[in-house]
Enzyme design. Structure first.
Site, PDB file in Angstrom:
ATOM      1  N   HIS A 257       0.581  -1.155  -0.102  1.00 53.32           N
ATOM      2  CA  HIS A 257       0.021   0.046   0.001  1.00 53.32           C
ATOM      3  C   HIS A 257       0.840   1.332   0.010  1.00 53.32           C
ATOM      4  O   HIS A 257       0.739   2.064  -0.866  1.00 53.32           O
ATOM      5  CB  HIS A 257      -0.649   0.017   1.236  1.00 53.32           C
ATOM      6  N   GLU A 258       1.718   1.389   0.971  1.00 48.72           N
ATOM      7  CA  GLU A 258       2.468   2.533   1.115  1.00 48.72           C
ATOM      8  C   GLU A 258       3.535   2.584  -0.145  1.00 48.72           C
ATOM      9  O   GLU A 258       3.799   3.824  -0.615  1.00 48.72           O
ATOM     10  CB  GLU A 258       3.578   2.439   2.298  1.00 48.72           C
ATOM     11  N   HIS A 261       1.799   4.811  -2.781  1.00 48.33           N
ATOM     12  CA  HIS A 261       1.874   6.150  -2.564  1.00 48.33           C
ATOM     13  C   HIS A 261       3.316   6.662  -3.015  1.00 48.33           C
ATOM     14  O   HIS A 261       3.612   7.685  -3.725  1.00 48.33           O
ATOM     15  CB  HIS A 261       1.661   6.277  -0.998  1.00 48.33           C
ATOM     16  N   GLU A 287      -4.529   7.830  -3.077  1.00 51.26           N
ATOM     17  CA  GLU A 287      -5.075   6.764  -2.583  1.00 51.26           C
ATOM     18  C   GLU A 287      -5.498   5.625  -3.846  1.00 51.26           C
ATOM     19  O   GLU A 287      -5.338   4.469  -3.533  1.00 51.26           O
ATOM     20  CB  GLU A 287      -6.236   6.772  -1.650  1.00 51.26           C
TER      21      GLU A 287
END
Length: 492
Positions: A257-258, A261, A287
């Site tokens: 997830h990170e 980003h 996101e």
């Protein structure tokens, strides 16, 4: 145009100072000594004062007035759009208020962390009330008689309104709840992993996953934090994760997830470095990258087959028989309190809860003292069971302690964008699963990099998503994807 060049030189230093402020925040969440909290609050307030002075410098207004935008390239016009928007916003907020918000939110992080650890909402309530009041004052200064919540929302999703998001989320919620209820009543229920998963091995595999998704460790690093996050842009975009001995997926999917980003920030055209275009255009678009990396790619049947082999090689027997069963385990829908640990289906229900509550807090319809009760009531209505303790309820997220009112809805908006991007990606790369099954994400990440990430802030949020997808973003692709995926997993 001398005025344009002078403005951009001035802006470059402002952007560099903002990166320094971000690095202080990263340090506070990862390696800062606990006893340094009060001093860090003063440091953050000091640098915010410098930044506010630069962002409201009368020369910025003079330069903007002197520039003939029609003579600029599309990139130059986009730079002016961002600078003018920020200048108009910052000149409405008194410097003393900006510094007070920086100071109070820096201190509030420690108060929240202690209250969360001690299951003591009452210890956090006075601090939250102070932060809320400061943000209300800021919203009042920005709103010009309009919606205070919409004014705050512009910090994270320019152009969006609370009413527009309420309508979109209103279309999401009933179908999500109906699908969840069908799944909970299904005869077929995937199992879970078993055993204890060594932290060191988790972090080794987390690093490998980051590299698999194209994360550049020459321009970033992976650390641990209580609440995983990504920080920085340009040539320094850092990520964090967390570990739990009985739940390795917490670490692995937080990392992916990170990385989404950070990949967005690292993928922006180098020509935009230390300019307003050199960062993600909105938190909703941001996101979309983290969620499509984590879910549509990272939790796909093809990629989880590769991950199953990696996990068994690292940990041995994990209590799952084969890759098909592992796919069900990774995507299992179950009862849980924590948003960041939620399955892909129920995640948006967590966000919609927060969106409604924070709108009520900003409007004054909900008081801080009544927040736990309101949270617990809504949670039980949407998830079907009761909150057992504050750390599983309204104390679980850091966002309100640091004043991020208006941030939460961008999580679900990002999921909507990700649903649209995934549909377009599958149409553009029909053999995508062949690479994913080998642990090769380059076709997916390359498509996203070319069609969205490299643009940075060049276009408005929905504009860049629409250009990448070829259609206007709606919630329909996300809902269709979820229903198809989970109907197959649960044999509905």
């Amino acid at each position: 145009m001398p005025a344009y060049h002078e403005l951009m030189e001035f802006q470059r230093d402002t952007e560099a100072l903002a990166q320094i402020a971000g690095r202080l925040g990263w340090d506070q969440e990862t390696v800062m000594p606990r006893g340094a909290a009060a001093q860090r609050g003063e440091e953050m307030a000091a640098i915010e004062g410098v930044l506010h002075a630069r962002r409201t410098d009368p020369r910025v207004g003079e330069w903007l007035a002197a520039i003939d935008a029609s003579t600029l390239s599309s990139e130059g016009q986009a730079q002016l759009r961002h600078i003018r928007r920020d200048y108009d916003r910052n000149t409405k907020v008194p410097a003393a208020l900006a510094a007070a918000i920086a100071r109070e939110t820096s201190l509030a992080q420690g108060v929240w962390a202690d209250a969360r650890a001690n299951e003591d909402f009452d210890a956090f309530a006075p601090t939250l009330a102070k932060v809320l009041q400061l943000r209300r004052e800021e919203a009042e200064a920005l709103a010009n008689g309009g919606s205070r919540y919409d004014a705050l929302l512009q910090d994270y999703e320019p152009g969006a309104t609370g009413a527009e998001l309420e309508a979109m989320f209103g279309a999401l919620r009933p179908r999500l709840i109906a699908l969840r209820e069908r799944i909970m009543g299904a005869d077929h229920q995937p199992g879970g992993v078993s055993g204890s998963f060594d932290e060191g091995k988790q972090l080794v595999l987390a690093r490998k996953l980051a590299e698999t998704f194209g994360y550049d460790f020459d321009r970033g690093r992976l650390d641990k934090a209580v609440h995983p996050f990504s920080s920085g842009s340009g040539t320094d975009a850092r990520i964090t994760t967390r570990t739990a001995a009985d739940d390795p997926f917490n670490c692995f999917y937080s990392t992916i997830h990170e990385v989404g980003h950070a990949a967005y920030e690292l993928g922006i055209d180098d020509a935009y470095l230390l300019t307003p275009l050199g960062q993600g255009v909105s938190m909703g678009v941001h996101e979309s990258q983290s969620r499509i990396y984590e879910n549509q790619i990272g939790r796909s049947r093809a990629f989880t087959g590769w991950l199953f082999d990696q996990m068994t090689a690292s940990f041995g027997d994990i209590g799952v028989g084969d890759a098909d069963a592992f796919y069900g385990v990774v995507n299992r829908v179950g009862q849980g309190y924590i948003r960041t640990e939620s399955d892909e289906l129920q995640y948006n229900l967590h966000v919609l809860l927060r969106f409604d509550l924070e709108r009520a807090l900003i409007s004054g319809d909900l008081q801080v003292a009544d927040l736990p009760g309101a949270w617990n009531e809504r949670f039980e209505a949407d998830f079907g069971f009761a909150v057992d303790k504050p750390s599983n309820g309204c104390l679980q997220d850091v966002h309100w302690s640091v004043g991020l009112f208006g941030y939460f809805p961008t999580y679900s908006l990002g999921n909507v964008y990700a649903g649209c991007l995934h549909k377009a990606l599958r149409d553009a790369v029909p053999d995508l699963d062949e690479g994913l099954a080998q642990g090769d994400t380059s076709a997916a990440t390359g498509w996203l990099g070319e069609n969205l990430q490299r643009h940075g802030g060049l276009f408005e949020p929905r504009e860049v998503v629409e250009q990448a997808c070829g259609f206007r973003p709606t919630e329909a692709p996300l809902l269709d994807y979820l229903e198809e995926k989970f109907s197959a997993i649960y044999k509905l």
